[in-house]
Design a protein around this motif. Structure first.
Motif, PDB file in Angstrom:
ATOM      1  N   LEU A   1      52.718  55.543 -17.070  1.00 14.52           N
ATOM      2  CA  LEU A   1      52.963  55.222 -18.472  1.00 14.52           C
ATOM      3  C   LEU A   1      53.566  53.835 -18.596  1.00 14.52           C
ATOM      4  O   LEU A   1      53.144  53.009 -19.396  1.00 14.52           O
ATOM      5  CB  LEU A   1      53.923  56.250 -19.067  1.00 14.52           C
ATOM      6  CG  LEU A   1      54.498  55.874 -20.432  1.00 14.52           C
ATOM      7  CD1 LEU A   1      53.443  56.052 -21.503  1.00 14.52           C
ATOM      8  CD2 LEU A   1      55.724  56.710 -20.729  1.00 14.52           C
ATOM      9  N   SER A   2      54.559  53.612 -17.751  1.00 14.78           N
ATOM     10  CA  SER A   2      55.231  52.323 -17.784  1.00 14.78           C
ATOM     11  C   SER A   2      54.224  51.204 -17.596  1.00 14.78           C
ATOM     12  O   SER A   2      54.207  50.216 -18.313  1.00 14.78           O
ATOM     13  CB  SER A   2      56.293  52.276 -16.701  1.00 14.78           C
ATOM     14  OG  SER A   2      56.932  51.034 -16.700  1.00 14.78           O
TER      15      SER A   2
ATOM     16  N   THR B   1      53.824  60.091 -13.175  1.00 16.55           N
ATOM     17  CA  THR B   1      53.191  59.909 -14.483  1.00 16.55           C
ATOM     18  C   THR B   1      53.979  58.913 -15.320  1.00 16.55           C
ATOM     19  O   THR B   1      53.413  58.169 -16.100  1.00 16.55           O
ATOM     20  CB  THR B   1      53.080  61.253 -15.238  1.00 16.55           C
ATOM     21  OG1 THR B   1      54.357  61.857 -15.288  1.00 16.55           O
ATOM     22  CG2 THR B   1      52.076  62.158 -14.572  1.00 16.55           C
ATOM     23  N   VAL B   2      55.273  58.911 -15.115  1.00 13.33           N
ATOM     24  CA  VAL B   2      56.072  57.954 -15.879  1.00 13.33           C
ATOM     25  C   VAL B   2      55.732  56.534 -15.469  1.00 13.33           C
ATOM     26  O   VAL B   2      55.569  55.647 -16.304  1.00 13.33           O
ATOM     27  CB  VAL B   2      57.571  58.217 -15.693  1.00 13.33           C
ATOM     28  CG1 VAL B   2      58.379  57.105 -16.342  1.00 13.33           C
ATOM     29  CG2 VAL B   2      57.932  59.564 -16.282  1.00 13.33           C
ATOM     30  N   LEU B   3      55.651  56.326 -14.189  1.00 15.57           N
ATOM     31  CA  LEU B   3      55.307  54.986 -13.741  1.00 15.57           C
ATOM     32  C   LEU B   3      53.956  54.576 -14.306  1.00 15.57           C
ATOM     33  O   LEU B   3      53.758  53.444 -14.716  1.00 15.57           O
ATOM     34  CB  LEU B   3      55.298  54.924 -12.219  1.00 15.57           C
ATOM     35  CG  LEU B   3      56.701  54.897 -11.593  1.00 15.57           C
ATOM     36  CD1 LEU B   3      56.598  54.846 -10.082  1.00 15.57           C
ATOM     37  CD2 LEU B   3      57.496  53.718 -12.116  1.00 15.57           C
TER      38      LEU B   3
ATOM     39  N   ILE C   1      57.999  61.423 -11.834  1.00 14.28           N
ATOM     40  CA  ILE C   1      58.082  59.973 -11.670  1.00 14.28           C
ATOM     41  C   ILE C   1      56.707  59.316 -11.691  1.00 14.28           C
ATOM     42  O   ILE C   1      56.503  58.273 -12.293  1.00 14.28           O
ATOM     43  CB  ILE C   1      58.828  59.623 -10.372  1.00 14.28           C
ATOM     44  CG1 ILE C   1      60.320  59.967 -10.565  1.00 14.28           C
ATOM     45  CG2 ILE C   1      58.663  58.143 -10.035  1.00 14.28           C
ATOM     46  CD1 ILE C   1      61.172  59.639  -9.399  1.00 14.28           C
TER      47      ILE C   1
ATOM     48  N   LEU D   1      60.699  65.761 -15.482  1.00 14.05           N
ATOM     49  CA  LEU D   1      60.102  64.438 -15.605  1.00 14.05           C
ATOM     50  C   LEU D   1      59.499  64.024 -14.272  1.00 14.05           C
ATOM     51  O   LEU D   1      60.195  63.943 -13.268  1.00 14.05           O
ATOM     52  CB  LEU D   1      61.180  63.428 -16.015  1.00 14.05           C
ATOM     53  CG  LEU D   1      61.882  63.722 -17.346  1.00 14.05           C
ATOM     54  CD1 LEU D   1      63.064  62.800 -17.540  1.00 14.05           C
ATOM     55  CD2 LEU D   1      60.903  63.582 -18.486  1.00 14.05           C
TER      56      LEU D   1
ATOM     57  N   LEU E   1      51.075  51.263 -18.189  1.00 15.76           N
ATOM     58  CA  LEU E   1      50.200  51.198 -19.362  1.00 15.76           C
ATOM     59  C   LEU E   1      50.793  50.303 -20.431  1.00 15.76           C
ATOM     60  O   LEU E   1      50.158  49.391 -20.940  1.00 15.76           O
ATOM     61  CB  LEU E   1      49.999  52.611 -19.921  1.00 15.76           C
ATOM     62  CG  LEU E   1      49.328  52.693 -21.298  1.00 15.76           C
ATOM     63  CD1 LEU E   1      47.843  52.418 -21.164  1.00 15.76           C
ATOM     64  CD2 LEU E   1      49.574  54.048 -21.926  1.00 15.76           C
ATOM     65  N   PHE E   2      52.041  50.557 -20.750  1.00 15.86           N
ATOM     66  CA  PHE E   2      52.676  49.758 -21.799  1.00 15.86           C
ATOM     67  C   PHE E   2      52.764  48.283 -21.389  1.00 15.86           C
ATOM     68  O   PHE E   2      52.420  47.396 -22.128  1.00 15.86           O
ATOM     69  CB  PHE E   2      54.078  50.283 -22.100  1.00 15.86           C
ATOM     70  CG  PHE E   2      54.068  51.427 -23.056  1.00 15.86           C
ATOM     71  CD1 PHE E   2      53.647  51.250 -24.369  1.00 15.86           C
ATOM     72  CD2 PHE E   2      54.467  52.691 -22.654  1.00 15.86           C
ATOM     73  CE1 PHE E   2      53.651  52.303 -25.269  1.00 15.86           C
ATOM     74  CE2 PHE E   2      54.467  53.754 -23.550  1.00 15.86           C
ATOM     75  CZ  PHE E   2      54.055  53.570 -24.853  1.00 15.86           C
ATOM     76  N   VAL E   3      53.216  48.083 -20.192  1.00 15.87           N
ATOM     77  CA  VAL E   3      53.413  46.716 -19.729  1.00 15.87           C
ATOM     78  C   VAL E   3      52.100  45.944 -19.766  1.00 15.87           C
ATOM     79  O   VAL E   3      52.032  44.823 -20.261  1.00 15.87           O
ATOM     80  CB  VAL E   3      54.011  46.703 -18.316  1.00 15.87           C
ATOM     81  CG1 VAL E   3      53.971  45.289 -17.753  1.00 15.87           C
ATOM     82  CG2 VAL E   3      55.435  47.226 -18.359  1.00 15.87           C
TER      83      VAL E   3
END
Lengths: 211, 211, 211, 211, 211, 211
Positions: D10-11, D6-8, D4, D2, D13-15
């Motif tokens: 993504l996070s 790309t996850v951030l 970090i 995982l 994006l959703f927010v």
């Protein structure tokens, strides 16, 4: 640390307490409807197949006068949506196909174009203003509840769209069918629409109406 | 027989009477929300573009941890659905893509597979029973309001789906983000989920949480 | 001045006219549920005991893994609330007791602390923000519909709380039970939660799940 | 595995997508009410204190004619319940205390006895049947929307109860206050209640009415 | 151009698809009620007479203590309104006639004066403010849901009015009947209304109550 | 026994607590509408005149093509019904007068004949069945939400009726006006109604449409 036996006891406790609380209400179409929808199928007999519907996968038969087909997944076809405030239908429009002027008495509609080009629009009741636009693949358009609207294949190939509704039983009243496909006397149609009697009789003939 | 002047007078009469009756309520996002939705945009400034949205036509960016993208057309993105009880979103799932366990606090969902193969399911609260199935192009599945559900690309190519909701503001609570992407103290997460502290800390690290 | 005979006649007139109008709809749990609730018990057989429930008076059994008990008075336990848009449950939390992360798919919750000290909180779906606080006797806290929330006994003695709901059938989905207490395959849980497989298997073991 | 970064992403994006979607609507009491409740407070200014209320913890002042006190936590006192379909109030009844005959025009009520003994009841509109019972600590009783009901301390010590409502603004219409605590002319009260004029004037005097 | 055969086929297609979708739900009063109304009569047995009611055409019998009559067309009398959110009643008031203080627990009321002069009013629960006015033929007045209101013939001849409701089952709770026309013990009535016992006993005698 | 001073204190206590709780929400038409209706007028400025409307007392002007007039008392004309789920309109039909085929997108209708003879009917969407009947003075008829219906004066003198609605903003979409009184291109009308172009152009001419 976590002891399986006590946990199972806990698990049982919760399950027993909520045994008759349903998260859903799959329609039992064999029983009489109610204003809120059909009575629920026994939860013990509900399986995943009650929540899945494969009937929209195929192309509708457009070999008809409107060169179009509406394939619904309302409560009657897809009992899983009963009580959930949503449903869907598939529209197939051959070249030149038309979904004639109609309303959904029970819900708003959201159109999604999947293939082709569709000219869609609705008429507001306030000032009778018309809102219409040509939509391409991926476009969506919303039609407020109860207002007259239409969809026309304005492209050179077949078009496909899916329309979602804010009700599991939105209903569908096609103006032409309501006026001409029944035994409403011609004189009443003329009196309430200002159409010429000849026009009414012609369409009654075409659509199978009488009177 | 029909005299244009009197008809125009009639037309004016009706129009004047209903001038402030709206058939719709396009959201004015600049004003404060209410429990029933946003205040309405001035009807005189509403045009067909308020009812059409082109933002779902493109492929979402799936270059992320879940190899998936959710592109919503809720009130915030598509103000035309305000007050109409419906909305939609596009799901793109690359090979191996997953929409993680989540709920929509405010509405039921209806999934339509447009391309590819998707394994989708939900968990009922009654007895924690799981309902899941592999869906193909054209299949639909309904997820009752508020229940945990997921979608996984179970095919060999990219998958696309559209999900309709029974609310213009269904909300989206991804369990992992709710638990690990904020400052909820690890000890509280451990206490309320039974997860090991190491597991919690690991996911907090990945998802950008602290505490 | 007032003549008894005519008044009785009047009284009879009113009563007869409204004989089948019900002010309430006590659930007849022997009949199938509907989306709006259970069919009504025959009004002639309804007595005050249908509107009173004594089942929340005793201390719940907290000899379990969560050291806590939830005792509901939903339609299934207390048929008098059917159709009335309200219900209640009792929470008992022994020292160290926890009501794990959960949602109520069908309603908002209002917590009232009657005894002890409780740390309670919820996570919003917008930005995954956490709202939590330590509550004392007499404090109330509201949890908006469908959002993840929890309660922990943060005091040195047993705690008691009552939680009211905006629905007679709010439902209860405990995240851990939904994920681990059933036969949802471990690989699906892992894929949709990012948890390690070992963690999933451990909790499945504890909570009685399989797969 | 995982990552970090790309996850951030993504996070974020959703927010960003859901920034203006609210899970709740804390009342901004400074703005005009609407039929669905008050406009929402700016979500960025909402904190946990908006969802917690400590005003029910103290004993109400029962030094009055009814030897009782009603302390509400409706939208006006507890803006966090705005739009959530629920609210609560505390009842304190000194020895001999009474909550007089009243209705809640906007919601059903669920009574929970916390201390003492309370005789509570309601009158159905169908056949004017009375349903009343003596309740002890831990007992609950439900009063269907809009019907006349009452609570009396029938024990030897003070009694405490909490009453939940199926609306954040249930309203409270005490029959005596509605009839006698205003300027409704005595002759109209007499004509519409069959009470003797002397009785009406006496209660008007006591309750501060005129006319 | 339009071929009758294909059109008929189309017509059949639509009709078959929607066969079990109802636009209405005429009450089948022989079945148990539900919170949303009665189960629907079989659509095949529904005729226009289910949607028409002639029972309000005649003058109500005003030879009684209130010199007035209420003739309802609620679901129980007019099953066609089941599930439609509306109903109506006729009021006849002889000279000096009065519809006593009452509430409708389930809906708002809109009064239309057809003949004569009526003094009508309601009491708000907020501050117990009274709103009343003398109405003439053609005037309308609205009474918000659940609030106490009354109508008095304030003219020199008989008065007629029609009252519409926002529910097919608005209910009717006449305060005097609720307090005095049943077996609610006099001491409870006294305690919860501040009325003198003699007054209570007198009205119990008149209205046929006991206890 | 009853001490005036303490009672006044009590009265003040209740009043203060509920100061901002409204039993009604008179529309402030100067503010933007919301999906649930207009914001409420300041309760301190509300008077009985907000709940009374005299505009239906006069005969509507029937000197027009339909020999009929619709005089509404919806929120726009009668702000007191805002949020109350009900409204009303007056129909005047001169000899030969007609209320043409129309729908109310937002509510069901209940017709009451006050004078004369009216032939009224509606078309169901299921099977396009027509339900119509000749109604006399005192008769009522209900038209389910969103369905096409009409009223014709079938007697020898003027007719008057009042129509109540299950919404304060039922809307009114007259089919002819929606199709012919705007700039919807003739070719689109022809395509979506099967009418002959000449017929469409003729009615566009009469009703002031273009295109």
């Amino acid at each position: 640390m976590l002891k399986i036996q006590t946990v199972l006891a806990l698990s049982f406790l919760f399950v027993a307490s909520y045994a008759s609380v349903q998260d859903f209400c799959v329609a039992d179409l064999s029983k009489p409807d109610t204003p809120s929808g059909f009575p629920c199928k026994d939860a013990k007999k509900v399986s995943v197949s009650d929540f899945v519907f494969a009937g929209l996968g195929g192309v509708g038969n457009t070999s008809n006068i409107i060169k179009a087909a509406v394939t619904p997944a309302f409560t009657a076809q897809f009992p899983g949506v009963n009580g959930l405030g949503i449903s869907i239908a598939r529209l197939d429009l051959a070249v030149g196909g038309v979904i004639p002027m109609h309303t959904h008495p029970g819900g708003s509609e959201l159109l999604l174009v999947i293939q082709g080009t569709i000219c869609a629009g609705f008429v507001s009741s306030s000032a009778n203003k018309v809102y219409f636009k040509t939509l391409n693949k991926g476009d969506i358009m919303v039609f407020p509840q109860g207002l007259l609207h239409f969809q026309i294949n304005s492209g050179k190939g077949p078009a496909i769209a899916f329309v979602s509704f804010s009700s599991p039983v939105p209903g569908l009243q096609i103006t032409d069918f309501a006026l001409f496909a029944n035994d409403l006397p011609t004189e009443l149609v003329v009196a309430t629409t200002f159409l010429d009697a000849a026009q009414v009789k012609k369409l009654k003939g075409v659509l199978g109406g009488s009177g």
